[in-house]
Design an enzyme around this catalytic site. Structure first.
Site, PDB file in Angstrom:
ATOM      1  N   SER A   1      41.894  37.998  35.254  1.00  0.00           N
ATOM      2  CA  SER A   1      41.008  36.839  35.140  1.00  0.00           C
ATOM      3  C   SER A   1      41.397  35.733  36.108  1.00  0.00           C
ATOM      4  O   SER A   1      40.532  35.120  36.744  1.00  0.00           O
ATOM      5  CB  SER A   1      41.014  36.309  33.706  1.00  0.00           C
ATOM      6  OG  SER A   1      40.387  37.218  32.830  1.00  0.00           O
TER       7      SER A   1
ATOM      8  N   GLN B   1      46.306  35.753  26.876  1.00  0.00           N
ATOM      9  CA  GLN B   1      45.441  35.063  27.839  1.00  0.00           C
ATOM     10  C   GLN B   1      46.209  34.475  29.015  1.00  0.00           C
ATOM     11  O   GLN B   1      45.754  34.531  30.160  1.00  0.00           O
ATOM     12  CB  GLN B   1      44.649  33.962  27.125  1.00  0.00           C
ATOM     13  CG  GLN B   1      43.472  34.476  26.323  1.00  0.00           C
ATOM     14  CD  GLN B   1      42.678  33.344  25.694  1.00  0.00           C
ATOM     15  OE1 GLN B   1      43.216  32.272  25.431  1.00  0.00           O
ATOM     16  NE2 GLN B   1      41.409  33.574  25.453  1.00  0.00           N
TER      17      GLN B   1
ATOM     18  N   ASP C   1      46.844  36.997  31.774  1.00  0.00           N
ATOM     19  CA  ASP C   1      45.682  37.744  32.253  1.00  0.00           C
ATOM     20  C   ASP C   1      45.476  37.546  33.759  1.00  0.00           C
ATOM     21  O   ASP C   1      44.705  36.685  34.202  1.00  0.00           O
ATOM     22  CB  ASP C   1      44.435  37.310  31.479  1.00  0.00           C
ATOM     23  CG  ASP C   1      43.212  38.159  31.780  1.00  0.00           C
ATOM     24  OD1 ASP C   1      43.295  39.039  32.670  1.00  0.00           O
ATOM     25  OD2 ASP C   1      42.169  37.944  31.133  1.00  0.00           O
TER      26      ASP C   1
ATOM     27  N   TYR D   1      34.275  44.929  27.869  1.00  0.00           N
ATOM     28  CA  TYR D   1      33.883  45.546  29.135  1.00  0.00           C
ATOM     29  C   TYR D   1      32.496  46.176  29.017  1.00  0.00           C
ATOM     30  O   TYR D   1      32.016  46.497  27.930  1.00  0.00           O
ATOM     31  CB  TYR D   1      34.889  46.638  29.543  1.00  0.00           C
ATOM     32  CG  TYR D   1      36.247  46.106  29.896  1.00  0.00           C
ATOM     33  CD1 TYR D   1      36.479  45.520  31.140  1.00  0.00           C
ATOM     34  CD2 TYR D   1      37.310  46.185  28.999  1.00  0.00           C
ATOM     35  CE1 TYR D   1      37.731  45.031  31.470  1.00  0.00           C
ATOM     36  CE2 TYR D   1      38.563  45.698  29.317  1.00  0.00           C
ATOM     37  CZ  TYR D   1      38.764  45.118  30.563  1.00  0.00           C
ATOM     38  OH  TYR D   1      40.010  44.633  30.898  1.00  0.00           O
TER      39      TYR D   1
ATOM     40  N   ARG E   1      43.064  42.129  26.699  1.00  0.00           N
ATOM     41  CA  ARG E   1      42.359  40.853  26.594  1.00  0.00           C
ATOM     42  C   ARG E   1      42.342  40.400  25.133  1.00  0.00           C
ATOM     43  O   ARG E   1      41.340  40.509  24.434  1.00  0.00           O
ATOM     44  CB  ARG E   1      40.951  40.992  27.167  1.00  0.00           C
ATOM     45  CG  ARG E   1      40.978  41.025  28.684  1.00  0.00           C
ATOM     46  CD  ARG E   1      39.620  41.110  29.313  1.00  0.00           C
ATOM     47  NE  ARG E   1      39.687  40.785  30.736  1.00  0.00           N
ATOM     48  CZ  ARG E   1      38.683  40.942  31.572  1.00  0.00           C
ATOM     49  NH1 ARG E   1      37.529  41.435  31.156  1.00  0.00           N
ATOM     50  NH2 ARG E   1      38.823  40.621  32.843  1.00  0.00           N
TER      51      ARG E   1
END
Length: 377
Positions: free
Chosen positions: A135, A129, A132, A232, A124
């Site tokens: 996500s 991005q 990802d 996290y 991340r």
């Protein structure tokens, strides 16, 4: 010679998504690749074979024919043993491998000298991005969780004022405020619910409140330091868990819908809602357990099932919620794969640079061995 990309039909039970769309086929070809797709790959996402052909892909009916000579194999879930056996040594696989749990698949790929990258391990960082996949899929899971909750709940979500009386808004509690949790908050708010949310990471409080929900947590020193550098959640102490359970336990009693989303990479999902808390809820209440495949956040949840308790509470344990919106989920995931593939193809040739920070973090097997430290251990 163009990089040969193969995409096979997903064979894992309940998997409706696909790894490429006609739009991304065109983008892969523009990278300098040829694309071969197995017939029926897009059925679950409402994409007929003809659309792949129109986009420039070759469609073949046989799995082995698709995989024969393939340099790069793109999938949603990890390949089956039969698929691995059809791959040439040195082939590259990119998929959501679920590598911590699918150890047999990982071992098979290592044994076949296949280089495998796990999309769930993409770091991340800003540069990654667009790749990802966790996500992109979690966003849809959070949305769908609210829709499933609304379906299972026997009342309306928004406050409604009628000549016959007023309908009270539903009370929705989101436990775990990652990407899925934030989307669940936003969706429940759009539907008119009164929303509260909780998470062990202090940074989420502002995010929750910015969406118009109320934040609920025991805000002590442990809570203020409960987030890793990667964003996290850290495992919490038994003492903190007891205090948080007492706070949330009282709150859960008053809720109509509870959605749990808490996951810890490489570990079983933490139990957030105990059997006693489930028993304390009102008849007709609903729990949606997004972590059911990792052991579950809710006591009594069962993967792929809706459990109705003795006190009339529904525990929804649907797996693969993004797959229940397969068209959009496939479109987003396919774009993640195109971005990742751009790291593997340079000047029209396959060039795997394991010194690249993204590839280094996400490689699981290479050179006939399991190389990811977390999976190997």
């Amino acid at each position: 010679m163009a990089v040969a990309i193969a995409v096979t039909r997903e064979r894992r039970e309940g998997e409706t998504r696909c790894a490429v769309t006609p739009e991304t086929v065109k983008k892969l070809i523009a990278l300098g690749a040829s694309v071969t797709v197995e017939a029926g790959t897009g059925v679950g996402a409402a994409i007929p074979d003809s659309e792949y052909t129109d986009a420039g892909a070759s469609v073949k009916p046989d799995t082995r024919a698709v995989l024969e000579g393939a340099d790069l194999v793109l999938k949603v879930r990890g390949p089956t043993a039969q698929e691995v056996s059809a791959m040439k040594p040195g082939a590259v696989v990119v998929a959501m491998l679920d590598a911590y749990r699918e150890k047999d698949t990982v071992a098979a790929m290592a044994g076949a000298n296949v280089t495998a990258f796990a999309m769930e391990f993409v770091p991340r960082i800003t540069r990654a991005q667009v790749m990802d996949a966790l996500s992109s899929q979690a966003n849809l899971a959070g949305y769908r969780a609210v829709i499933e909750g609304a379906y299972a709940y026997g009342k309306g979500f928004p406050m409604m004022m009628t000549a016959a009386g007023t309908v009270a808004p539903a009370k929705v509690f989101i436990m775990g405020v990652g990407v899925a949790g934030l989307q669940a908050i936003a969706t429940a708010r759009r539907l008119g619910a009164v929303v509260t949310a909780t998470d062990v990471r202090p940074a989420t409080k502002e995010q929750v409140e910015s969406l118009g929900a109320k934040f609920l947590a025991v805000e002590d020193d442990e809570f203020r330091n409960a987030q890793t550098a990667g964003g996290y959640a850290k495992p919490m102490s038994e003492e903190y868990q007891a205090k948080q359970a007492a706070l949330t336990g009282e709150h859960i009693k008053k809720q109509d819908i509870v959605i749990t989303t808490a996951l810890i990479p490489g570990r079983a999902a933490p139990v957030l809602v105990s059997a006693e808390q489930v028993a304390s809820m009102k008849p007709g209440s609903v729990l949606i357990d997004l972590a059911v495949e990792a052991g579950g956040n809710v006591a009594g949840s069962k993967a792929g099932e809706v459990v109705t308790t003795a006190n009339g509470v529904s525990i929804v344990g649907y797996t693969n919620l993004p797959g229940r919106i397969a068209s959009d989920a496939s479109a987003l995931y396919a774009k993640n794969l195109v971005a990742f593939t751009g790291l593997l193809i340079k000047d029209g040739a396959l060039a795997v640079d394991l010194e690249d920070e993204i590839l280094k973090a996400s490689v699981v097997t290479h050179g006939g061995a399991v190389v990811h430290e977390g999976v190997r251990g």
